[in-house]
Design a protein around this motif. Structure first.
Motif, short mmCIF file in Angstrom:
data_model
loop_
_atom_site.label_atom_id
_atom_site.label_comp_id
_atom_site.label_asym_id
_atom_site.label_seq_id
_atom_site.Cartn_x
_atom_site.Cartn_y
_atom_site.Cartn_z
N LEU A 64 0.82 -1.21 0.00
CA LEU A 64 0.00 0.00 0.00
C LEU A 64 0.85 1.25 0.00
O LEU A 64 0.55 2.22 -0.69
CB LEU A 64 -0.92 0.00 1.22
N LEU A 65 1.91 1.26 0.79
CA LEU A 65 2.77 2.43 0.85
C LEU A 65 3.53 2.63 -0.46
O LEU A 65 3.74 3.76 -0.88
CB LEU A 65 3.76 2.30 2.02
N THR A 67 2.51 1.74 -3.49
CA THR A 67 1.65 2.10 -4.61
C THR A 67 0.81 3.35 -4.39
O THR A 67 0.14 3.80 -5.30
CB THR A 67 0.68 0.93 -4.93
N SER A 68 0.85 3.92 -3.19
CA SER A 68 0.05 5.12 -2.94
C SER A 68 0.70 6.32 -3.64
O SER A 68 1.91 6.44 -3.72
CB SER A 68 -0.08 5.38 -1.45
N PRO A 69 -0.13 7.23 -4.13
CA PRO A 69 0.41 8.40 -4.83
C PRO A 69 1.11 9.35 -3.87
O PRO A 69 0.73 9.49 -2.72
CB PRO A 69 -0.81 9.06 -5.46
N SER A 70 2.12 10.00 -4.34
CA SER A 70 2.86 10.96 -3.51
C SER A 70 2.09 12.26 -3.43
O SER A 70 1.45 12.68 -4.39
CB SER A 70 4.23 11.23 -4.13
#
Length: 71
Positions: A64-65, A67-70
């Motif tokens: 999850l971390l 692939t999460s957007p910045s």
């Protein structure tokens, strides 16, 4: 796989295939049930469930971390 999608798209109006779709869902549910019974009867997995759970949670959190957007 792509060939199967193309053939399935062409045959989607056949009523028999819609009935097969329901039976496929039941088959998947049955396979998941059998998998759960198999895991539950495996003493090694049950004894180390806490350890496996932490590893699975850490892997899921990492995915999850990553692939999460910045911001």
């Amino acid at each position: 796989m792509i060939l199967g999608i193309i053939i399935g798209y062409g045959l989607r109006r056949i009523s028999f295939l819609r009935k097969v779709e329901v039976s496929i869902s039941y088959t998947v549910f049955l396979l998941l049930f059998v998998l759960g019974v198999t895991i539950g009867s495996n003493r090694l997995i049950v004894d180390n469930l806490f350890s496996f759970g932490w590893q699975a949670a850490l892997l899921a959190l990492s995915c999850l971390l990553y692939t999460s957007p910045s911001p």
